[in-house]
Design a protein around this motif. Structure first.
Motif, PDB file in Angstrom:
ATOM      1  N   LEU A   1      22.542 -20.601  36.925  1.00 35.18           N
ATOM      2  CA  LEU A   1      23.029 -19.221  36.875  1.00 35.18           C
ATOM      3  C   LEU A   1      23.424 -18.817  35.453  1.00 35.18           C
ATOM      4  CD1 LEU A   1      23.997 -16.614  38.256  1.00 35.18           C
ATOM      5  CD2 LEU A   1      26.203 -17.755  38.656  1.00 35.18           C
ATOM      6  N   THR A   2      24.214 -19.651  34.790  1.00 33.54           N
ATOM      7  CA  THR A   2      24.682 -19.295  33.449  1.00 33.54           C
ATOM      8  C   THR A   2      23.545 -19.293  32.435  1.00 33.54           C
ATOM      9  OG1 THR A   2      25.326 -21.617  33.157  1.00 33.54           O
ATOM     10  CG2 THR A   2      27.038 -20.091  33.847  1.00 33.54           C
ATOM     11  N   GLY A   3      22.625 -20.244  32.573  1.00 36.50           N
ATOM     12  CA  GLY A   3      21.476 -20.260  31.660  1.00 36.50           C
ATOM     13  C   GLY A   3      20.620 -19.026  31.816  1.00 36.50           C
ATOM     14  N   MET A   4      20.393 -18.610  33.067  1.00 36.09           N
ATOM     15  CA  MET A   4      19.576 -17.415  33.303  1.00 36.09           C
ATOM     16  C   MET A   4      20.309 -16.153  32.853  1.00 36.09           C
ATOM     17  SD  MET A   4      16.599 -18.092  34.372  1.00 36.09           S
ATOM     18  CE  MET A   4      16.124 -16.456  34.905  1.00 36.09           C
ATOM     19  N   ILE A   5      21.626 -16.110  33.036  1.00 37.54           N
ATOM     20  CA  ILE A   5      22.398 -14.952  32.579  1.00 37.54           C
ATOM     21  C   ILE A   5      22.273 -14.808  31.065  1.00 37.54           C
ATOM     22  CG2 ILE A   5      24.749 -14.074  32.265  1.00 37.54           C
ATOM     23  CD1 ILE A   5      23.703 -13.605  35.054  1.00 37.54           C
ATOM     24  N   ALA A   6      22.340 -15.937  30.348  1.00 37.29           N
ATOM     25  CA  ALA A   6      22.183 -15.889  28.890  1.00 37.29           C
ATOM     26  C   ALA A   6      20.789 -15.401  28.503  1.00 37.29           C
ATOM     27  CB  ALA A   6      22.441 -17.277  28.302  1.00 37.29           C
ATOM     28  N   ALA A   7      19.765 -15.929  29.173  1.00 39.30           N
ATOM     29  CA  ALA A   7      18.387 -15.530  28.854  1.00 39.30           C
ATOM     30  C   ALA A   7      18.158 -14.052  29.165  1.00 39.30           C
ATOM     31  CB  ALA A   7      17.408 -16.407  29.642  1.00 39.30           C
ATOM     32  N   LEU A   8      18.647 -13.589  30.304  1.00 33.97           N
ATOM     33  CA  LEU A   8      18.465 -12.180  30.682  1.00 33.97           C
ATOM     34  C   LEU A   8      19.250 -11.250  29.751  1.00 33.97           C
ATOM     35  CD1 LEU A   8      18.683 -12.515  34.579  1.00 33.97           C
ATOM     36  CD2 LEU A   8      16.666 -11.869  33.236  1.00 33.97           C
ATOM     37  N   SER A   9      20.421 -11.707  29.291  1.00 32.86           N
ATOM     38  CA  SER A   9      21.209 -10.881  28.372  1.00 32.86           C
ATOM     39  C   SER A   9      20.466 -10.675  27.062  1.00 32.86           C
ATOM     40  CB  SER A   9      22.570 -11.538  28.114  1.00 32.86           C
ATOM     41  OG  SER A   9      23.308 -11.662  29.309  1.00 32.86           O
ATOM     42  N   MET A  10      19.861 -11.745  26.544  1.00 28.63           N
ATOM     43  CA  MET A  10      19.092 -11.621  25.294  1.00 28.63           C
ATOM     44  C   MET A  10      17.823 -10.814  25.515  1.00 28.63           C
ATOM     45  SD  MET A  10      19.627 -15.305  23.411  1.00 28.63           S
ATOM     46  CE  MET A  10      19.741 -16.301  24.895  1.00 28.63           C
ATOM     47  N   GLN A  11      17.222 -10.959  26.680  1.00 31.62           N
ATOM     48  CA  GLN A  11      16.027 -10.160  26.986  1.00 31.62           C
ATOM     49  C   GLN A  11      16.375  -8.668  27.040  1.00 31.62           C
ATOM     50  OE1 GLN A  11      14.277 -10.135  31.024  1.00 31.62           O
ATOM     51  NE2 GLN A  11      12.406 -10.927  30.094  1.00 31.62           N
ATOM     52  N   ALA A  12      17.626  -8.373  27.432  1.00 29.20           N
ATOM     53  CA  ALA A  12      18.061  -6.968  27.496  1.00 29.20           C
ATOM     54  C   ALA A  12      18.433  -6.403  26.125  1.00 29.20           C
ATOM     55  CB  ALA A  12      19.253  -6.849  28.443  1.00 29.20           C
ATOM     56  N   GLY A  13      18.404  -7.252  25.094  1.00 31.96           N
ATOM     57  CA  GLY A  13      18.667  -6.760  23.750  1.00 31.96           C
ATOM     58  C   GLY A  13      19.998  -7.159  23.145  1.00 31.96           C
ATOM     59  N   LEU A  14      20.798  -7.893  23.879  1.00 34.06           N
ATOM     60  CA  LEU A  14      22.087  -8.332  23.336  1.00 34.06           C
ATOM     61  C   LEU A  14      21.887  -9.466  22.331  1.00 34.06           C
ATOM     62  CD1 LEU A  14      24.323  -8.383  26.557  1.00 34.06           C
ATOM     63  CD2 LEU A  14      24.292  -6.668  24.736  1.00 34.06           C
ATOM     64  N   PRO A  15      22.760  -9.567  21.322  1.00 30.71           N
ATOM     65  CA  PRO A  15      22.670 -10.699  20.385  1.00 30.71           C
ATOM     66  C   PRO A  15      22.998 -12.013  21.075  1.00 30.71           C
ATOM     67  CG  PRO A  15      24.660  -9.410  19.983  1.00 30.71           C
ATOM     68  CD  PRO A  15      23.860  -8.639  20.979  1.00 30.71           C
ATOM     69  N   TRP A  16      22.564 -13.118  20.440  1.00 30.75           N
ATOM     70  CA  TRP A  16      22.707 -14.431  21.086  1.00 30.75           C
ATOM     71  C   TRP A  16      24.160 -14.788  21.353  1.00 30.75           C
ATOM     72  CZ3 TRP A  16      25.280 -18.632  19.061  1.00 30.75           C
ATOM     73  CH2 TRP A  16      25.672 -18.526  17.722  1.00 30.75           C
ATOM     74  N   TRP A  17      25.058 -14.427  20.426  1.00 27.70           N
ATOM     75  CA  TRP A  17      26.458 -14.799  20.614  1.00 27.70           C
ATOM     76  C   TRP A  17      27.087 -14.052  21.794  1.00 27.70           C
ATOM     77  CZ3 TRP A  17      29.669 -10.652  20.203  1.00 27.70           C
ATOM     78  CH2 TRP A  17      29.228  -9.562  19.437  1.00 27.70           C
ATOM     79  N   ALA A  18      26.654 -12.790  21.985  1.00 27.92           N
ATOM     80  CA  ALA A  18      27.158 -12.035  23.136  1.00 27.92           C
ATOM     81  C   ALA A  18      26.634 -12.635  24.441  1.00 27.92           C
ATOM     82  CB  ALA A  18      26.744 -10.571  23.022  1.00 27.92           C
ATOM     83  N   ALA A  19      25.362 -13.082  24.410  1.00 29.96           N
ATOM     84  CA  ALA A  19      24.792 -13.720  25.595  1.00 29.96           C
ATOM     85  C   ALA A  19      25.536 -15.008  25.934  1.00 29.96           C
ATOM     86  CB  ALA A  19      23.311 -14.012  25.364  1.00 29.96           C
ATOM     87  N   VAL A  20      25.925 -15.750  24.895  1.00 25.90           N
ATOM     88  CA  VAL A  20      26.668 -16.992  25.109  1.00 25.90           C
ATOM     89  C   VAL A  20      28.026 -16.690  25.750  1.00 25.90           C
ATOM     90  CG1 VAL A  20      27.871 -18.873  23.920  1.00 25.90           C
ATOM     91  CG2 VAL A  20      25.524 -18.287  23.288  1.00 25.90           C
ATOM     92  N   LEU A  21      28.711 -15.667  25.227  1.00 26.71           N
ATOM     93  CA  LEU A  21      30.025 -15.315  25.777  1.00 26.71           C
ATOM     94  C   LEU A  21      29.914 -14.854  27.232  1.00 26.71           C
ATOM     95  CD1 LEU A  21      31.661 -13.438  22.734  1.00 26.71           C
ATOM     96  CD2 LEU A  21      32.103 -15.768  23.550  1.00 26.71           C
ATOM     97  N   ILE A  22      28.870 -14.088  27.532  1.00 24.78           N
ATOM     98  CA  ILE A  22      28.677 -13.628  28.916  1.00 24.78           C
ATOM     99  C   ILE A  22      28.407 -14.805  29.848  1.00 24.78           C
ATOM    100  CG2 ILE A  22      27.133 -12.293  30.416  1.00 24.78           C
ATOM    101  CD1 ILE A  22      26.804 -10.316  28.102  1.00 24.78           C
TER     102      ILE A  22
END
Length: 351
Positions: free
Chosen positions: A63-84
């Protein structure tokens, strides 16, 4: 010391069985694969210390790995994806803790239900497909290194130091052991059991999120089925063989870390030697069984007494005047004012 000696013997055995096991490349693979197991074992240790169990860690990795990948796919920076992703792991863990403490539900049932929910969400969001990660900075988490030391290993070491300090030198650590040792006594002593339960499950969710980030970063792809293999199995095995009691109140971060290294070494060694993959759960299962047997009996007998049982012949067992029991029964006749049974209490636990 016992688990360290077993680890050395296992390393020597696999080194003799295959020269490929002794290579630097294989050591790096072992450490990278072991980092995810170590993170999950660290989180599982906190939960086990309170007498609970977290079965949702594997699906939380996906779940967390996919949330990070989807966040970056949506245009968020990597650090924001990590925090999410970390916030998602903490949220799942907190939900587990809240349901267990406030609704008084069994940890096994709650985390098993969360396991199903967390495993389904990535599949629903992606339709079962994988999500590629294009941000090169995200690769630092799983592929980076400092002075040749892989970044996942550094992250595990930092987490182990922080968690070890938390358990050994803070009041929160004492409260965690107290809740696992005797929940009612700790409550009467003023320990906020609800907060402790929430904390340990949240930390388990945090560790699962770190595992999910490492897996996704190493592959640079988010897989909805990541963590659905033996990760949960290995995390429990690592904690148990590292001396963390399934009954709560006993264990340490260093022991769980050594257990994770042992499990990772056994798994890696079997791969290098060429053992077929379906043998590995059998071996790990036997390791867990051995750890549970030792954990169960160490509350009743010291190791020396356990060995004495095996060494003693059946005839000696039935003789009234022999053995520890006879000595204990004879003690009052020597004039001592201390009842003989008082010397036969449970072996003091060591953390």
């Amino acid at each position: 010391m016992g688990i360290a000696a077993v680890l050395v013997l296992v390393v020597i055995a696999f080194s003799l069985l295959s020269p490929n096991f002794r290579t630097l490349e294989n050591a790096q693979v072992l450490l990278l694969n072991g980092a995810v197991i170590a993170f999950l074992a660290l989180g599982q240790t906190f939960v086990l210390l309170t007498g609970g169990i977290d079965l949702s860690t594997g699906s939380n990795v996906a779940l967390t790995g996919m949330i990070a990948a989807l966040s970056m796919q949506a245009g968020l920076p990597w650090w924001a994806a990590v925090l999410i992703a970390i916030a998602t792991g903490l949220f799942v863990g907190s939900i587990n803790g809240a349901l267990i403490y406030y609704l008084k539900l069994p940890p096994f049932i709650v985390t098993f239900a969360t396991f199903g929910v967390a495993a389904s969400i990535p599949l629903i969001l992606t339709g079962g497909g994988s999500v590629n990660v294009a941000d090169p900075f995200f690769a630092i988490i799983g592929r980076g290194s400092i002075y040749g030391i892989p970044m996942p290993v550094i992250l595990v070491a930092v987490a182990a130091i922080i968690f070890g300090f938390l358990l050994r030198f803070t009041a929160t650590g004492v409260h965690i052991y107290a809740v696992g040792g005797n929940a009612e006594t700790s409550r009467l002593a003023g320990v906020n059991s609800g907060l402790i339960i929430l904390l340990v499950y949240a930390l388990s969710g945090l560790c699962a999120a770190m595992g999910g980030l490492i897996v996704t970063s190493r592959l640079m792809v988010g897989y909805p089925s990541a963590g659905s293999g033996n990760e949960l199995f290995y995390s429990i095995a690592a904690a148990v063989v590292g001396g963390v009691s399934l009954f709560g109140g006993i264990g340490s971060i260093s022991g769980a870390l050594l257990g994770a290294v042992l499990i990772a070494t056994v798994s890696n060694g079997m791969n290098v030697v060429g053992v077929q993959s379906y043998w590995q759960p059998l071996v790990i299962g036997l390791i867990i069984l051995g750890g549970v047997i030792i954990d169960t009996h160490r509350r009743q007998l010291s190791f020396a007494a356990l060995l004495g049982r095996f060494r003693r012949s059946p005839g000696q067992d039935s003789t009234p005047g022999s053995g520890t029991t006879a000595t204990a029964l004879a003690a009052p006749s020597t004039g001592s004012t201390v009842p003989a049974d008082a010397t036969a209490g449970p072996t003091p636990s060591t953390h």
